[in-house]
Design an enzyme around this catalytic site. Sequence first.
Site: not given
Length: 438
Positions: A101, A104
Site C-alpha cells: 500500500h 506502507d
Amino acid sequence: MSGYFDHIDTIKFEGVDSDNPLAFKYYDAKKKVLGKTIEEHLRVAVCYWHNFCWDGHDIFGAGTFERPWLQGNNDQAAAEAKLDAAFSFFEKLGQPFFCFHDVDIMADASTPKEHVENLAAIVDKIEAKMDASTTKLLWGTANMFSHPRFMAGASTNPNPDVAAFAALQVKHAMEATHRLGGAGYVFWGGREGYDTILNTNVGHEMNQLGRFLNMAVEHKHKIGFKGDLWIEPKPHEPTKHQYDRDVGTVYGFLKEHGLENEIGVNIEPNHATLAGNAFEHEIEMANAFGIFGSIDFNRGDPQNGWDTDQFPNDLRENTMALYYILKGGGFKNGGANFDAKVRRQSSDAEDLFHAHIGGMDLLARALMNAAEMIENDKLQAFKDDRYAEWHKGMGKQMMDGNATLDDMANYCLEENTSPAPISGRQEYLENIVTYVVK
C-alpha cells in the site's frame, strides 16, 4: 536495518528428508510442473503491510514484535530503514515478488502535498533497490481506510473532498506501481460500504464508486499502465456491509458500470469465508465471468468471525484452489500474495521465515497435487459426461437460441416421460481428491 536478518542464512530447497526448519521441503523454484517452473506458476509475493508495518498490536494490547525500524516516528529515515529490512528479507527468502500500500512504504504525511512528496521520495529508493535485486513488484494499492478521514468511506464518502483525497492517492499509487513495473493494481475498498442504512444513500454511493473506478481506468490508459486492475472482494469488516462483498457481486457491479472488460478480482480465501463462500467457489466464479486475476493466500479461523489473516495450512483446500486456477489458465499478471501475518506470540525474526516457508511449501505441494489431478482429470471427465446431453438434440437447440419455450414444452410432451434422476456421485468425486492430496 538489513542487519536484523543477518543471523539467518539464505533459505534453500533441501527436500522432504531435510529436518532443517529454515529450508524448503517442497518449494523447488526451478522444478517443472506442467511445462512451467513452480516459481513461474505461483509467482509468490510477500506483503509489505503485515510483515514490515505491523508491530503485533491488536485492539486489546500493545505490539509484541521487536521490529527496530518501527521504533519512533515514521519519517523518511524510518521508511528507508523499513525498506532495507524488507529487501533483506526478500533476498534471504529468494522471493520473486512483493506487494504494497502507498502508506506502507512512505513516511507519514499531514497534507496532500506532503503525501505526494513523501511517496515520490521512497519510490526513488525502491526503484534503486529493485535495480540491484531480482525481486519484482506484483501489485500496488492505496490505503484508503486507516486514516480518520476515511471513516465513512473513500470514493463512497458523503463528502466529495474525501473522494478527492482518495483520487490523489490512487493517481499517485498507480503511477508508482507503473513506474516500478508492477503487474497489477488492486482496489481494496476497506470502508466502501456502510455501518447503517439510516445515514446512507446506498444508490448514490454505489454510483460514486462506479464513477471513481471509471476515472481510475481512464487514468490507467492515460499513463500507459499495461498491468491489470483488480478489485478485492470482501463482505464486511470493518464496515457492516461492503459493496464488493464477493466475486458475483463484484461482477454485477462491473457490468452495471461498463467495467467488466477493464477490472478483474484479487481473491482472498478469508474474505470468501466471511461471505459464506468456499475459496474454490470464488475462483470458479471468477473463471466463469472471465475476471480471475490474483490471489491473497491466507486463511481464517472457524472459531473467529473476523479477518484473522493466518498463513495457509490446509492442503486439501489449496489443492482444489490450485486445480481451479490451473483449469482457468493459471496466473497471468497475478500471483500468490501472502496477505497473512504471524501470530502476536510469534515474535522473533525467524517466525517470519517459518510462516513464509510453510506457506510456500504448502502451495508447491498443492500445485503438484493439482497438476496430477489435471494430468488424469477424472473430475473433468465426469462433468463432461454429466453435461453431454447439452451438446446435442433439444439441449443444444436451446443453448444455440434455436428453441422457444413452446418448443421445449412440446418436446417434453412428445417424450411423455419424466426424466429419471441421475446420481451426482459426490462421495466418489470427493474420494478422487482424497486419494490425490498428499
